[in-house]
Scaffold this active site. Structure first.
Site, PDB file in Angstrom:
ATOM      1  N   GLN A 142      40.239  37.302  29.721  1.00 26.71           N
ATOM      2  CA  GLN A 142      39.747  38.638  29.360  1.00 26.71           C
ATOM      3  C   GLN A 142      38.313  38.818  29.873  1.00 26.71           C
ATOM      4  O   GLN A 142      37.413  38.085  29.456  1.00 26.71           O
ATOM      5  CB  GLN A 142      39.752  38.783  27.830  1.00 26.71           C
ATOM      6  CG  GLN A 142      39.242  40.118  27.325  1.00 26.71           C
ATOM      7  CD  GLN A 142      39.036  40.117  25.815  1.00 26.71           C
ATOM      8  OE1 GLN A 142      38.007  39.690  25.313  1.00 26.71           O
ATOM      9  NE2 GLN A 142      40.039  40.574  25.085  1.00 26.71           N
ATOM     10  N   GLY A 143      38.107  39.778  30.747  1.00 24.03           N
ATOM     11  CA  GLY A 143      36.756  40.026  31.284  1.00 24.03           C
ATOM     12  C   GLY A 143      36.164  41.281  30.684  1.00 24.03           C
ATOM     13  O   GLY A 143      36.151  42.332  31.336  1.00 24.03           O
ATOM     14  N   SER A 145      33.105  41.018  28.073  1.00 28.66           N
ATOM     15  CA  SER A 145      31.676  40.811  27.804  1.00 28.66           C
ATOM     16  C   SER A 145      30.875  40.575  29.082  1.00 28.66           C
ATOM     17  O   SER A 145      31.367  39.980  30.049  1.00 28.66           O
ATOM     18  CB  SER A 145      31.480  39.604  26.885  1.00 28.66           C
ATOM     19  OG  SER A 145      32.256  39.756  25.726  1.00 28.66           O
ATOM     20  N   SER A 177      36.824  33.213  28.369  1.00 30.38           N
ATOM     21  CA  SER A 177      37.611  32.023  27.995  1.00 30.38           C
ATOM     22  C   SER A 177      38.727  31.783  29.005  1.00 30.38           C
ATOM     23  O   SER A 177      39.404  32.724  29.418  1.00 30.38           O
ATOM     24  CB  SER A 177      38.225  32.210  26.605  1.00 30.38           C
ATOM     25  OG  SER A 177      37.223  32.400  25.648  1.00 30.38           O
ATOM     26  N   GLU A 260      43.927  42.073  19.391  1.00 29.08           N
ATOM     27  CA  GLU A 260      43.290  40.756  19.343  1.00 29.08           C
ATOM     28  C   GLU A 260      43.060  40.352  17.891  1.00 29.08           C
ATOM     29  O   GLU A 260      43.363  39.238  17.485  1.00 29.08           O
ATOM     30  CB  GLU A 260      41.972  40.787  20.115  1.00 29.08           C
ATOM     31  CG  GLU A 260      41.238  39.450  20.113  1.00 29.08           C
ATOM     32  CD  GLU A 260      40.046  39.421  21.068  1.00 29.08           C
ATOM     33  OE1 GLU A 260      39.554  40.496  21.431  1.00 29.08           O
ATOM     34  OE2 GLU A 260      39.627  38.314  21.427  1.00 29.08           O
ATOM     35  N   GLU A 382      29.186  41.162  11.997  1.00 31.07           N
ATOM     36  CA  GLU A 382      28.401  42.388  11.749  1.00 31.07           C
ATOM     37  C   GLU A 382      29.154  43.600  12.299  1.00 31.07           C
ATOM     38  O   GLU A 382      29.199  44.656  11.655  1.00 31.07           O
ATOM     39  CB  GLU A 382      27.014  42.293  12.414  1.00 31.07           C
ATOM     40  CG  GLU A 382      26.053  41.302  11.770  1.00 31.07           C
ATOM     41  CD  GLU A 382      26.360  39.842  12.127  1.00 31.07           C
ATOM     42  OE1 GLU A 382      27.144  39.600  13.073  1.00 31.07           O
ATOM     43  OE2 GLU A 382      25.823  38.942  11.457  1.00 31.07           O
TER      44      GLU A 382
HETATM   45  C1  FAD Z   1      34.045  31.056  21.839  1.00 29.32           C
HETATM   46  C2  FAD Z   1      33.864  32.415  22.446  1.00 29.32           C
HETATM   47  C3  FAD Z   1      34.839  32.890  23.318  1.00 29.32           C
HETATM   48  C4  FAD Z   1      34.679  34.147  23.901  1.00 29.32           C
HETATM   49  N1  FAD Z   1      35.650  34.576  24.792  1.00 29.32           N
HETATM   50  C5  FAD Z   1      35.486  35.778  25.400  1.00 29.32           C
HETATM   51  C6  FAD Z   1      36.432  36.217  26.379  1.00 29.32           C
HETATM   52  O1  FAD Z   1      37.410  35.526  26.692  1.00 29.32           O
HETATM   53  N2  FAD Z   1      36.223  37.402  26.981  1.00 29.32           N
HETATM   54  C7  FAD Z   1      35.168  38.221  26.674  1.00 29.32           C
HETATM   55  O2  FAD Z   1      35.064  39.304  27.218  1.00 29.32           O
HETATM   56  N3  FAD Z   1      34.237  37.826  25.753  1.00 29.32           N
HETATM   57  C8  FAD Z   1      34.378  36.628  25.116  1.00 29.32           C
HETATM   58  N4  FAD Z   1      33.445  36.203  24.193  1.00 29.32           N
HETATM   59  C9  FAD Z   1      32.245  37.023  23.983  1.00 29.32           C
HETATM   60  C10 FAD Z   1      32.197  37.739  22.651  1.00 29.32           C
HETATM   61  O3  FAD Z   1      33.112  38.791  22.585  1.00 29.32           O
HETATM   62  C11 FAD Z   1      30.754  38.238  22.468  1.00 29.32           C
HETATM   63  O4  FAD Z   1      29.924  37.075  22.389  1.00 29.32           O
HETATM   64  C12 FAD Z   1      30.581  39.065  21.225  1.00 29.32           C
HETATM   65  O5  FAD Z   1      31.225  40.310  21.361  1.00 29.32           O
HETATM   66  C13 FAD Z   1      29.080  39.300  20.876  1.00 29.32           C
HETATM   67  O6  FAD Z   1      28.384  39.774  21.977  1.00 29.32           O
HETATM   68  P1  FAD Z   1      27.028  39.075  22.452  1.00 29.32           P
HETATM   69  O7  FAD Z   1      27.263  37.616  22.602  1.00 29.32           O
HETATM   70  O8  FAD Z   1      26.538  39.826  23.623  1.00 29.32           O
HETATM   71  O9  FAD Z   1      26.020  39.245  21.227  1.00 29.32           O
HETATM   72  P2  FAD Z   1      25.181  40.548  20.859  1.00 29.32           P
HETATM   73  O10 FAD Z   1      26.073  41.740  20.953  1.00 29.32           O
HETATM   74  O11 FAD Z   1      23.942  40.543  21.667  1.00 29.32           O
HETATM   75  O12 FAD Z   1      24.842  40.300  19.341  1.00 29.32           O
HETATM   76  C14 FAD Z   1      23.783  39.457  18.903  1.00 29.32           C
HETATM   77  C15 FAD Z   1      23.683  39.587  17.387  1.00 29.32           C
HETATM   78  O13 FAD Z   1      23.325  40.942  17.033  1.00 29.32           O
HETATM   79  C16 FAD Z   1      24.298  41.479  16.123  1.00 29.32           C
HETATM   80  N5  FAD Z   1      24.517  42.915  16.413  1.00 29.32           N
HETATM   81  C17 FAD Z   1      24.707  43.475  17.631  1.00 29.32           C
HETATM   82  N6  FAD Z   1      24.910  44.809  17.493  1.00 29.32           N
HETATM   83  C18 FAD Z   1      24.874  45.088  16.176  1.00 29.32           C
HETATM   84  C19 FAD Z   1      25.012  46.295  15.411  1.00 29.32           C
HETATM   85  N7  FAD Z   1      25.251  47.459  15.983  1.00 29.32           N
HETATM   86  N8  FAD Z   1      24.914  46.197  14.051  1.00 29.32           N
HETATM   87  C20 FAD Z   1      24.660  44.991  13.440  1.00 29.32           C
HETATM   88  N9  FAD Z   1      24.511  43.823  14.132  1.00 29.32           N
HETATM   89  C21 FAD Z   1      24.611  43.863  15.467  1.00 29.32           C
HETATM   90  C22 FAD Z   1      25.588  40.701  16.420  1.00 29.32           C
HETATM   91  O14 FAD Z   1      26.452  40.730  15.315  1.00 29.32           O
HETATM   92  C23 FAD Z   1      25.020  39.304  16.686  1.00 29.32           C
HETATM   93  O15 FAD Z   1      24.748  38.644  15.475  1.00 29.32           O
HETATM   94  C24 FAD Z   1      33.570  34.951  23.587  1.00 29.32           C
HETATM   95  C25 FAD Z   1      32.592  34.471  22.699  1.00 29.32           C
HETATM   96  C26 FAD Z   1      32.739  33.223  22.138  1.00 29.32           C
HETATM   97  C27 FAD Z   1      31.689  32.725  21.202  1.00 29.32           C
END
Ligand code: FAD
Length: 407
Positions: A142-143, A145, A177, A260, A382
């Site tokens: 899944q692409g 993020s 992933s 999902e 969150e």
């Molecule tokens: C093990 C693992 C596997 C993954 N696999 C995939 C995958 O296959 N494909 C893919 O596309 N992505 C994948 N991801 C990515 C995942 O979907 C993102 O990490 C997730 O959506 C959070 O985005 P971010 O890391 O940019 O954090 P951010 O969005 O930058 O968030 C940082 C912090 O701020 C908080 N925050 C952000 N916005 C708000 C808001 N509006 N209100 C309150 N709090 C907020 C968040 O809750 C978090 O605590 C994976 C992540 C992990 C850990």
């Protein structure tokens, strides 16, 4: 092999005169099928299993399940399913979990993008992609993020320029992933830059072997490299690889994220109950030698209560997955599962105390480390709370169109 045992779900249904067997007979058949087909060394594979080996086992198991019609038994028959109802599907999942079967490697692709294709794909796309996805010839990632687009997914910047009958893609995805194993990626790309940021996004299929695709594995907190960053440099894909209408990918992605949280996390939620039983056995073993802190017993009791509630919630989510209420309940279930799992594993570590560092107990520590990602992927806790708040008319803290939210 027991010659009287039907080898596929279709045969098992055929043996009951073409109508689905009763849930009890289905359960007996699935149990017997697993007993014959699931090698002992594939049961309860640990987090400590070498990554390449775990991937091979999960892929081979997915292929076996598919050959028996058990990898997506709720899908239509023409696409390799058996059109089973949700209750019967749950029976299959419960038996797989009870036997300690590994999760099929392509479960994300099947549970999320497979469901999207069944709804929004063209007949040609379904014909091309679904069968090799089910039988694990082709692994999917899944692409969604990107470095500046996780929770705020609509800020994604990977661009796709439409030129005649093809698109040219440039940009970067992050935390993808199984990107290293994948043949294809279902990705969100920006096809129009004017207008609100959730508009002008399209969902596309990208061949991971195409020129211009670079995958770099990333290390996670537990030392593994299940996910990767993926770069697209002038990657050309045919126009036919757009899923649903051009520029309308946000609406489809929102549905995909509900799948999902609903379908994909159901199996993991059922696994939690099994894991809790192991922790309770560990507690009893420790209690033979020393007193258990009553606070930890209380936490175990809370985990049991949460796991029972989660089980009911999962059944409800699976029944309602198509409607708006299903989407909110799926957020609730995802939140409940991921947070309960983390608390439960922290309790296991607290029960072990200093012994948690011993080689015999390393698995608990590894599981706890892995579980840190569970409150992040599929939308953070969150974000789930924001979605639930919005559904009940509370403000939430999201400004607009965050992950999984309609603007
Ligand atoms: C093990 C693992 C596997 C993954 N696999 C995939 C995958 O296959 N494909 C893919 O596309 N992505 C994948 N991801 C990515 C995942 O979907 C993102 O990490 C997730 O959506 C959070 O985005 P971010 O890391 O940019 O954090 P951010 O969005 O930058 O968030 C940082 C912090 O701020 C908080 N925050 C952000 N916005 C708000 C808001 N509006 N209100 C309150 N709090 C907020 C968040 O809750 C978090 O605590 C994976 C992540 C992990 C850990």
């Amino acid at each position: 092999m027991n010659s009287a045992l039907p080898t596929t779900l279709a045969d098992a249904i055929g043996a009951s005169n073409g109508s689905p067997p009763s849930p009890e007979r289905l359960r007996q058949w699935v149990r017997a099928w697993i007993a014959v087909n699931l090698p002992a060394e594939w049961r309860d594979i640990t987090r400590g299993t070498e990554e390449g080996k775990a991937v091979r086992i999960r892929r081979a198991w997915g292929a076996k399940l598919a050959a028996a019609g058990l990898v997506a038994p709720h899908w239509p028959r023409e696409y390799g399913g058996a059109a089973l109802g949700i209750a019967d599907h749950v029976v299959v999942l419960e038996e797989l979990v009870a036997a300690g079967a590994p999760e099929a490697l392509n479960s994300n692709g099947i549970g999320i993008f497979g469901a999207v294709l069944l709804r929004h794909g063209t007949p040609e796309q379904r014909e091309r992609y679904l069968a090799p996805m089910l039988d694990h010839r082709e692994i999917w990632c899944q692409g969604f993020s990107e470095p500046s687009a996780g929770s705020d997914l609509a800020s994604l910047r990977t661009r796709a320029r439409v030129e005649d009958d093809h698109l040219v893609i440039n940009g970067q995805k992050l935390w993808t992933s199984f990107a290293s194993q994948a043949s294809f990626c279902y990705a969100l790309v920006r096809t129009t830059t004017d207008g609100p940021k959730h508009a002008g996004i399209s969902m596309v299929v990208i061949d991971m072997g195409a020129p211009g695709v670079t995958t770099r594995p990333l290390r996670n907190i537990a030392g593994g490299s299940e996910f990767a960053e993926v770069f697209f440099d002038d990657v050309v894909i045919p126009r036919d690889n757009v899923v649903g209408p051009l520029d309308e990918g946000w609406r489809i992605a929102t549905e995909a994220l509900v799948f999902e949280r609903g379908l994909s996390f159901s199996e993991r939620s059922l696994r939690l109950t099994r894991e809790l039983r192991t922790i309770l056995a560990l507690r009893d073993e420790i209690a033979e030698r020393s007193d258990i802190d009553p606070v930890l017993d209380e936490r175990l009791l809370d985990a049991h209560i949460a796991s029972r509630a989660l089980h009911s919630l999962v059944l409800r989510v699976l029944h309602l997955i198509d409607g708006a209420e299903g989407g909110t309940l799926a957020s609730l279930a995802k939140l409940q599962w991921s947070e309960t799992h983390q608390h439960m594993l922290s309790t296991a570590i607290a029960l072990l105390g200093e012994r948690a560092g011993e080689p015999a107990h390393q698995e608990w520590l590894r599981s706890l480390l892995f579980s840190r990602g569970e409150t992040i992927y599929g939308g953070t806790s969150e974000i789930q709370r924001n979605l639930i708040a919005k559904a009940i008319g509370m403000p939430g803290s999201a400004p607009s169109a965050t992950r999984g939210q309609t603007p």
